[in-house]
Each structure stands twice: as C-alpha cells, then as structure tokens.
Design an enzyme around this catalytic site. Structure first.
Site, PDB file in Angstrom:
ATOM      1  N   ASP A  15       0.792  -0.988  -0.378  1.00 26.17           N
ATOM      2  CA  ASP A  15      -0.134  -0.040   0.269  1.00 26.17           C
ATOM      3  C   ASP A  15       0.944   1.104   0.334  1.00 26.17           C
ATOM      4  O   ASP A  15       0.597   2.220  -0.972  1.00 26.17           O
ATOM      5  CB  ASP A  15      -0.688   0.081   1.346  1.00 26.17           C
ATOM      6  CG  ASP A  15      -2.238  -1.004   0.482  1.00 26.17           C
ATOM      7  OD1 ASP A  15      -2.040  -1.576  -0.270  1.00 26.17           O
ATOM      8  OD2 ASP A  15      -2.561  -1.369   2.461  1.00 26.17           O
ATOM      9  N   ARG A  96       1.065   5.136  17.007  1.00 20.76           N
ATOM     10  CA  ARG A  96       0.814   5.682  16.005  1.00 20.76           C
ATOM     11  C   ARG A  96       0.942   7.477  16.570  1.00 20.76           C
ATOM     12  O   ARG A  96       1.749   8.630  15.832  1.00 20.76           O
ATOM     13  CB  ARG A  96      -0.954   5.861  15.530  1.00 20.76           C
ATOM     14  CG  ARG A  96      -0.813   4.844  14.534  1.00 20.76           C
ATOM     15  CD  ARG A  96      -0.123   3.736  14.011  1.00 20.76           C
ATOM     16  NE  ARG A  96      -1.159   2.738  12.416  1.00 20.76           N
ATOM     17  CZ  ARG A  96      -0.278   1.836  13.502  1.00 20.76           C
ATOM     18  NH1 ARG A  96       0.792   1.913  14.371  1.00 20.76           N
ATOM     19  NH2 ARG A  96      -0.727   0.533  12.693  1.00 20.76           N
ATOM     20  N   ASP A 125      -6.451   2.900  12.767  1.00 18.02           N
ATOM     21  CA  ASP A 125      -5.508   4.140  12.714  1.00 18.02           C
ATOM     22  C   ASP A 125      -5.250   5.120  11.506  1.00 18.02           C
ATOM     23  O   ASP A 125      -4.370   6.269  12.414  1.00 18.02           O
ATOM     24  CB  ASP A 125      -4.434   2.429  11.721  1.00 18.02           C
ATOM     25  CG  ASP A 125      -3.868   1.710  12.769  1.00 18.02           C
ATOM     26  OD1 ASP A 125      -4.145   2.267  14.319  1.00 18.02           O
ATOM     27  OD2 ASP A 125      -3.494   0.736  12.304  1.00 18.02           O
ATOM     28  N   SER A 177      -2.909  -9.551   8.020  1.00 20.27           N
ATOM     29  CA  SER A 177      -2.884  -8.320   7.688  1.00 20.27           C
ATOM     30  C   SER A 177      -2.172  -8.666   8.850  1.00 20.27           C
ATOM     31  O   SER A 177      -2.846  -8.168  10.749  1.00 20.27           O
ATOM     32  CB  SER A 177      -4.061  -7.600   8.089  1.00 20.27           C
ATOM     33  OG  SER A 177      -3.621  -5.983   8.682  1.00 20.27           O
TER      34      SER A 177
HETATM   35  N1  ARG Z   1      -6.976  -2.989  16.184  1.00 23.38           N
HETATM   36  C1  ARG Z   1      -6.049  -3.190  16.806  1.00 23.38           C
HETATM   37  C2  ARG Z   1      -5.595  -1.363  17.006  1.00 23.38           C
HETATM   38  O1  ARG Z   1      -6.289  -0.753  16.529  1.00 23.38           O
HETATM   39  C3  ARG Z   1      -4.374  -3.304  15.445  1.00 23.38           C
HETATM   40  C4  ARG Z   1      -4.631  -2.522  14.505  1.00 23.38           C
HETATM   41  C5  ARG Z   1      -3.584  -3.123  13.664  1.00 23.38           C
HETATM   42  N2  ARG Z   1      -3.354  -2.318  12.737  1.00 23.38           N
HETATM   43  C6  ARG Z   1      -3.814  -2.678  11.393  1.00 23.38           C
HETATM   44  N3  ARG Z   1      -3.174  -2.177  10.573  1.00 23.38           N
HETATM   45  N4  ARG Z   1      -3.339  -4.086  11.301  1.00 23.38           N
HETATM   46  O2  ARG Z   1      -5.279  -1.007  17.141  1.00 23.38           O
END
Ligand code: ARG
Length: 408
Positions: A15, A96, A125, A177
């Site tokens: 991506d 983040r 995110d 992922s």
């Molecule tokens: N669900 C978790 C969170 O929101 C993990 C997110 C993982 N991010 C990803 N891009 N796979 O903090």
C-alpha cells in the site's frame, strides 16, 4: 512553480509503496517517505528506505524511534496499566502518535504542507494518525490515498503498481494483516474473520505454543522505579531493554496471547489476535506493585482513570487535555511505585509470586494473625456500630425489620 511537498508514513509494504508513486502521479507532489522503526520485526529498513528513493521520493528516511517509544510512551502505558476493553495493550494505538509527531516535525523541517498515510477507511489507525497530526499542527493537510483511490482489490493495486514501475512483492498475498512493534503484534483478517475458527498456529511468532513449553516454571524479578520497570533479575537496564527481555522471557513460556472481539472507533466489532508477552508481563507486575504501594482510595480512582486512559489512547487522543491530566495523576501516584515483583511463568500462565517496596503500605504488625498483632480489635466495635447505622434504620423503616414486604 515548486511542487507541494508531502510527508508520507511509509512502511515499505504494498500500500504505502504504491502511495509513494501515486502521490507523484496523481497529485504532482514531491514525496518525503518516513519509515519509523518502532521495533517491528522488519529489522533491516535500509532496502525499504532505498525502494522509496528508487520510486522517486525526494527524501527517504528510516527513523529509529524505539528508545523514545519506550521512554515517552510505553512508560506511560505501564503507569496506566493500559488495556483497551480491559484486554488489549494498545500496541498499535500507542505507536501512531509517536509516528505522527515525527511526521509533523519532518513536515516543518522540509516545509511540507501535506501529510499522508496508508490506512484504510474502516480501521482505527486513520483516526489516530489524523487526530494526532491535527492536534500537533492544525494547518497541515492530510491525504489518505487508500480511502480515496478506486483500487478496490489487491489485484487492482498490483496492476496499477506494475504499470507505474512500483516493485511488487513476489511472495503470495499475506494471509493476515499484521502490525507489530516493541509492545507486541496484532494479527487480523483471513481465516480469523470467522469468529468460530481456531487461530492457526502459524499466526504466532513471539510466543511459543503453551502446550509445548517446559513444565517447570520460570521465575523473573522485575524492578520498578517511579512506576517504570528498570531491572530484570537484579540487572538494571533502560526500559527499551527491559521490554526486549520481557518479550523474550514471557514469549518462551507461552504467555501473552490474546484472541478477542474488539470494538473499533468506527463502530465495527472485529476479531483480533494479539501477542504481547512483554507488555502483559510488565503490566501485570506493575499492577501488583501498585496494590502494595497505593492506598485503597487512590487505587479506586486510578482503576477508573486507567479505563479512561486506555479509551482515550485507543481513540487517537494521545495529544489531549484528558490524557495529559490523567498522566498528571499518575505522575503523583507513581513516585511511590518503586520496588520489586517476582513473577512465575509457566505454560502460558502468569503468577505473581512475591512483592517488596520501601514504600509498601502493607504493615505486618497490623496484618498478622500471629503474635505481635498491634491492631486494636476493640476499636472495631464502635466502627461497626456507626458503619451499620444506615442499615439498621433502613431495616426498621422499609426493610426486613419493617414487616412491609418479604425480602429476597
Ligand atoms: N485493532 C488494533 C487497533 O486498532 C490493531 C490494529 C492493527 N493495525 C493494522 N494496520 N493491522 O489498535
């Protein structure tokens, strides 16, 4: 006219690689690609950095954020026993804001007016990046190409990539992922999307299968200073190293796996698998030590604030009045959370095995049922007399003593 500059949160995956090119082709911008090292498994960021330059980025940097992540962010997460919905140690949510801070600093350094990220439109995110960036500099404009472009599937993305000279991964589509850093690994998608499916054994890389772990427990002593872990088995080390060690020790004993249904900010329930051996070990030890060093009222307030802290951080509000204010409460209480916690790990289980602190509020002479008891037993009589006063009045007027109605 000089081109507009955009700072991209770049990971080197498909991506964000496509985005490096897309921003140039579709938006006519100069791209500054920033890859943050927050302790993810991808250790060698050199080739990732080079790939962005090869695709035409005017600047590409790999920034080692690990120490800052540990010292400034994870230390606060430990203070707050940070776990969203009481379970998830927030590994993605915590990284983040740190990455965002670097993106904003670099935007200022290069005079960029845009920041871009590769998040989808249905995750958390995007909320965290954009809320953090705007809190730090509301004048920066944000571009989220994955939310905007019409490359619906990975295949369409691959076709676009090939047509525009973006190197595409030769390996098959990854079945999950993954997001990972010092604080653990998040695994989503693929077969996990059916909530009845057992997580396949191959999703776990930081933790051994508990069933295959040694039968004998491993003991580890975590030392804390001011609420922050500072030693492992008596050896003092920076927090970053404590975390690396904790991941190793808990991981080899099969501790730290999570399989949960989580409530995303955008309203979706999602099935999430995590492995956070070090994070959960350190939080367990910290929480145990707090119970020795903080009084009942402080603990009661803190338990409520811990829930709020995790919720704020999950929702991308690291840079906010409330998070800072809760950390001020923690800064006061945590100065007394100093001492040692002995933990036993065995086949995926964790057991607090012993505690000590110079600030311990535990008083042996008050607690003991043996000789040396200094507690004034006779004082309890008057105490209970007053404590039970409302119960006696209620009983006589409305309750069982009133004869008004039978009581369960
Ligand atoms: N669900 C978790 C969170 O929101 C993990 C997110 C993982 N991010 C990803 N891009 N796979 O903090």
């Amino acid at each position: 006219m000089a081109k507009e500059k955009v700072v991209l949160a770049y990971s080197g995956g498909l991506d964000t690689s496509v985005i490096v090119k897309w921003l140039q082709v579709e938006r006519g911008m100069d791209v500054i690609a920033i890859c943050g090292n927050v302790g993810q498994d991808e250790r060698d960021l050199g080739p990732i950095k080079q790939k962005a330059l090869d695709m035409g980025a005017i600047v590409s940097e790999a920034v080692d954020m690990r120490e800052e992540y540990a010292e400034k962010i994870l230390s606060k997460a430990i203070w707050a026993n940070g776990k969203y919905e009481g379970i998830y140690p927030l590994l993605s949510a915590l990284s983040r804001p740190l990455i965002s801070k670097h993106l904003v600093d670099i935007a200022h350094e290069y005079g960029a007016t845009y920041v871009a990220h590769g998040c989808t439109g249905k995750g958390n995110d995007q909320v965290r990046f954009e809320t953090s960036i705007q809190a730090l500099d509301p004048s920066l404009k944000i571009i989220a190409p994955v939310r905007e472009w019409d490359l619906k599937t990975r295949d369409e993305e691959m076709v676009w990539a090939e047509a525009h000279g973006v190197p595409v991964p030769t390996t098959h589509k990854k079945p999950y992922s993954i997001d990972d850093n010092l604080w653990g690994r998040a695994i989503e998608c693929g077969v996990l999307e059916d909530t009845w499916n057992t997580p396949p054994a191959d999703i776990w890389t930081m933790t051994n299968n508990p069933e295959d772990c040694p039968n004998d427990p491993e003991t580890v002593i975590i030392g804390f200073k001011g609420g922050v872990p500072c030693s492992v088995n008596g050896v003092e080390m920076p927090l970053l190293d404590v975390i690396l060690k904790a991941n190793e020790i808990a991981g080899r004993n099969g501790y730290g796996r999570i399989d949960m249904i989580e409530d995303r900010v955008v309203g979706i329930k999602s099935r999430e698998c995590y492995e956070c051996p070090g994070a959960l070990l350190l939080i367990t030890a910290h929480q145990a030590l707090e119970m020795l060093c903080l009084d009942a009222e402080a603990l009661k307030q803190k338990a409520k604030l811990d829930v709020e802290w995790a919720s704020l951080v999950y929702r991308g509000m690291w840079f906010s009045q409330s998070r800072l204010a809760i950390d001020a409460y923690n800064a006061y209480t945590q100065q007394f959370v100093t001492g040692e916690v002995r933990i036993k790990l065995c086949k995926g289980g964790i057991f607090v095995d012993g505690l000590r602190s110079t600030y311990s509020l535990y008083d042996y002479n008050l607690a003991t049922y043996d000789e040396g008891d200094q507690f004034d037993h006779s004082a309890s009589r008057g105490f209970i007399e007053l404590h039970s006063l409302p119960s006696r009045i209620w009983s006589r007027v409305q309750g069982p003593g009133s004869g008004l109605q039978p009581i369960n």
